[in-house]
Design an enzyme around this catalytic site. Structure first.
Site, PDB file in Angstrom:
ATOM      1  N   THR A  46      -7.645   6.972  10.975  1.00 25.01           N
ATOM      2  CA  THR A  46      -8.130   7.971  10.014  1.00 25.01           C
ATOM      3  C   THR A  46      -8.942   9.093  10.653  1.00 25.01           C
ATOM      4  O   THR A  46      -9.510   8.939  11.741  1.00 25.01           O
ATOM      5  CB  THR A  46      -9.024   7.255   8.972  1.00 25.01           C
ATOM      6  OG1 THR A  46      -9.634   8.201   8.094  1.00 25.01           O
ATOM      7  CG2 THR A  46     -10.152   6.483   9.657  1.00 25.01           C
ATOM      8  N   THR A  49      -9.554   0.498   2.505  1.00 25.61           N
ATOM      9  CA  THR A  49      -9.621   1.956   2.378  1.00 25.61           C
ATOM     10  C   THR A  49     -10.550   2.431   1.255  1.00 25.61           C
ATOM     11  O   THR A  49     -10.611   3.630   1.000  1.00 25.61           O
ATOM     12  CB  THR A  49      -8.212   2.542   2.142  1.00 25.61           C
ATOM     13  OG1 THR A  49      -7.646   1.935   0.974  1.00 25.61           O
ATOM     14  CG2 THR A  49      -7.309   2.276   3.331  1.00 25.61           C
ATOM     15  N   LYS A  75     -13.047   1.575  11.163  1.00 26.73           N
ATOM     16  CA  LYS A  75     -11.718   2.020  11.599  1.00 26.73           C
ATOM     17  C   LYS A  75     -11.713   2.358  13.087  1.00 26.73           C
ATOM     18  O   LYS A  75     -10.748   2.082  13.794  1.00 26.73           O
ATOM     19  CB  LYS A  75     -11.247   3.211  10.761  1.00 26.73           C
ATOM     20  CG  LYS A  75     -10.869   2.880   9.326  1.00 26.73           C
ATOM     21  CD  LYS A  75      -9.672   1.934   9.240  1.00 26.73           C
ATOM     22  CE  LYS A  75      -8.378   2.632   9.589  1.00 26.73           C
ATOM     23  NZ  LYS A  75      -7.207   1.720   9.442  1.00 26.73           N
ATOM     24  N   TYR A  84     -16.698   2.941   6.600  1.00 31.03           N
ATOM     25  CA  TYR A  84     -15.240   3.005   6.722  1.00 31.03           C
ATOM     26  C   TYR A  84     -14.835   3.590   8.070  1.00 31.03           C
ATOM     27  O   TYR A  84     -14.029   3.004   8.803  1.00 31.03           O
ATOM     28  CB  TYR A  84     -14.664   3.851   5.577  1.00 31.03           C
ATOM     29  CG  TYR A  84     -13.187   4.137   5.717  1.00 31.03           C
ATOM     30  CD1 TYR A  84     -12.257   3.117   5.643  1.00 31.03           C
ATOM     31  CD2 TYR A  84     -12.728   5.441   5.927  1.00 31.03           C
ATOM     32  CE1 TYR A  84     -10.896   3.382   5.778  1.00 31.03           C
ATOM     33  CE2 TYR A  84     -11.385   5.708   6.054  1.00 31.03           C
ATOM     34  CZ  TYR A  84     -10.471   4.676   5.977  1.00 31.03           C
ATOM     35  OH  TYR A  84      -9.127   4.941   6.113  1.00 31.03           O
ATOM     36  N   GLY A  88       0.822  -1.207   0.000  1.00 27.30           N
ATOM     37  CA  GLY A  88       0.000   0.000   0.000  1.00 27.30           C
ATOM     38  C   GLY A  88       0.856   1.258   0.000  1.00 27.30           C
ATOM     39  O   GLY A  88       2.083   1.196  -0.066  1.00 27.30           O
ATOM     40  N   ASP A 111      -2.947 -12.752   5.315  1.00 24.51           N
ATOM     41  CA  ASP A 111      -4.303 -12.220   5.419  1.00 24.51           C
ATOM     42  C   ASP A 111      -4.555 -11.977   6.899  1.00 24.51           C
ATOM     43  O   ASP A 111      -4.739 -12.920   7.673  1.00 24.51           O
ATOM     44  CB  ASP A 111      -5.299 -13.229   4.850  1.00 24.51           C
ATOM     45  CG  ASP A 111      -6.733 -12.732   4.890  1.00 24.51           C
ATOM     46  OD1 ASP A 111      -6.995 -11.707   5.560  1.00 24.51           O
ATOM     47  OD2 ASP A 111      -7.606 -13.371   4.274  1.00 24.51           O
ATOM     48  N   ILE A 112      -4.559 -10.704   7.296  1.00 23.88           N
ATOM     49  CA  ILE A 112      -4.648 -10.393   8.726  1.00 23.88           C
ATOM     50  C   ILE A 112      -5.991 -10.785   9.338  1.00 23.88           C
ATOM     51  O   ILE A 112      -6.139 -10.774  10.552  1.00 23.88           O
ATOM     52  CB  ILE A 112      -4.357  -8.897   9.004  1.00 23.88           C
ATOM     53  CG1 ILE A 112      -5.421  -7.988   8.373  1.00 23.88           C
ATOM     54  CG2 ILE A 112      -2.951  -8.532   8.552  1.00 23.88           C
ATOM     55  CD1 ILE A 112      -5.314  -6.528   8.793  1.00 23.88           C
ATOM     56  N   ALA A 166      -5.390  -2.109   5.389  1.00 21.52           N
ATOM     57  CA  ALA A 166      -6.725  -1.576   5.692  1.00 21.52           C
ATOM     58  C   ALA A 166      -7.617  -1.711   4.466  1.00 21.52           C
ATOM     59  O   ALA A 166      -7.133  -1.820   3.337  1.00 21.52           O
ATOM     60  CB  ALA A 166      -6.639  -0.110   6.103  1.00 21.52           C
ATOM     61  N   TRP A 174      -6.119  12.321   4.174  1.00 17.38           N
ATOM     62  CA  TRP A 174      -5.817  12.767   2.810  1.00 17.38           C
ATOM     63  C   TRP A 174      -4.439  12.272   2.346  1.00 17.38           C
ATOM     64  O   TRP A 174      -3.588  13.052   1.902  1.00 17.38           O
ATOM     65  CB  TRP A 174      -5.879  14.290   2.741  1.00 17.38           C
ATOM     66  CG  TRP A 174      -7.248  14.889   2.928  1.00 17.38           C
ATOM     67  CD1 TRP A 174      -8.322  14.326   3.551  1.00 17.38           C
ATOM     68  CD2 TRP A 174      -7.683  16.188   2.496  1.00 17.38           C
ATOM     69  NE1 TRP A 174      -9.391  15.185   3.552  1.00 17.38           N
ATOM     70  CE2 TRP A 174      -9.030  16.340   2.909  1.00 17.38           C
ATOM     71  CE3 TRP A 174      -7.068  17.237   1.831  1.00 17.38           C
ATOM     72  CZ2 TRP A 174      -9.771  17.494   2.650  1.00 17.38           C
ATOM     73  CZ3 TRP A 174      -7.801  18.392   1.579  1.00 17.38           C
ATOM     74  CH2 TRP A 174      -9.133  18.512   1.975  1.00 17.38           C
TER      75      TRP A 174
END
Length: 296
Positions: free
Chosen positions: A102, A63, A130, A126, A10, A37-38, A61, A151
């Site tokens: 986030t 996202t 999170k 989302y 990522g 794979d978490i 994540a 951002w």
């Protein structure tokens, strides 16, 4: 120092690898989703028990903010359950857990910048998942740092900077939202901050004040609207010869650009705490735009 990194392909994960690639003082185990794979607790436990890291950095994540509105189970699995399993495994081997979160945990209605102790009130799947991940990490591993950011952009992955550069080559004019505000944050600066946090805690070892574990905000300055961010991107791209000329841009309101997930109107994060505790300054996103050839 041994660091296990998840989500290594990522935006932040790639930046972490670039920074740690030639660091002889750090042994890195970097894994992407195909390798770890978490959401699979048994697999997470096996990897962590085998590598025995000093630090786990979770850069994995879900996202895709708009897709999350439909992919609810997947969002919970990746954003809540995965971090929980990693934090539990970290606690078992005595590792520090660093987890990225986030600005979407807030509703965006505050008039000033959000501090770490402000009331959370996520408005999207989302953001909800999170926040659930933050809570799971905090409960599972006392030695944790949760880094909220906003951002995010960088040379790897999909982000606003890349989208603007692509659209600028396809269109003469663009409408950009001008009533959402935040701090653009360079992925490389997030990676640098995470490494500095990890080094500070491990160097201090038992003398690190346990009261300093918890939530920190890290994002860019100055705060701008998406419209203002786009204008700087186009100006920089023109200066660097990537664009022959900037497209004409028009400021539009959020309701003129409807999306499945609600975005916070105010994504401004106060970064004073991380500066005080770890001597880490806010991301200077304008400097990060000086080499836009790396984004195209």
């Amino acid at each position: 120092m041994k660091i296990l990194i998840t989500g290594c392909n990522g935006q932040v994960g790639s930046s972490l690898l670039n920074l740690l690639n030639n660091n002889l003082d750090v042994e890195v185990c970097a894994l992407d989703r195909s390798e770890l794979d978490i959401t699979q607790q048994i697999v997470v436990n096996r990897y962590v028990a085998s590598f025995k890291p000093d630090v786990i950095i979770n850069a994995a994540a879900h996202t895709a903010v708009d897709k999350a509105e439909q992919e609810i189970e997947l969002s919970y699995a990746i954003n809540r359950d995965g971090p929980k399993y990693l934090a539990e495994a970290a606690n078992k081997v005595g590792a520090i857990m660093l987890h990225i979160s986030t600005d979407y945990v807030f509703d965006g209605t505050k008039n000033s910048s959000y501090v770490e102790t402000d009331l959370v009130n996520p408005q999207s799947i989302y953001g909800i998942t999170k926040l659930a991940g933050e809570e799971a990490v905090a409960k599972a591993c006392p030695r944790h740092i949760i880094l909220r950011t906003a951002w995010v952009f960088g040379e790897d992955g999909n982000n606003f900077v890349k989208t603007m550069l692509r659209l600028a080559q396809q269109r003469d004019s663009l409408g950009i939202v001008d009533d959402q505000f935040g701090g653009p944050t360079y992925a490389g600066d997030i990676a640098t901050a995470l490494i500095q946090i990890a080094q500070t805690i491990t160097d201090l070892n038992k003398s690190f004040d346990t009261a300093n574990y918890g939530i920190y905000h890290f994002s860019g300055l100055p705060h701008v609207s998406w419209y203002e961010f786009a204008k700087v991107i186009f100006d920089k791209a023109t200066e660097q010869g990537i664009l022959v000329k900037s497209p004409e841009i028009k400021g539009i309101k959020t309701e003129e650009y409807p999306t499945p997930a609600k975005r916070p109107e105010n994504s401004k994060l106060d970064t004073k705490k991380i500066t005080t505790v770890f001597d880490i300054s806010a991301s200077d996103w304008k400097i990060a735009l000086n080499h836009l050839n790396d984004y195209v």
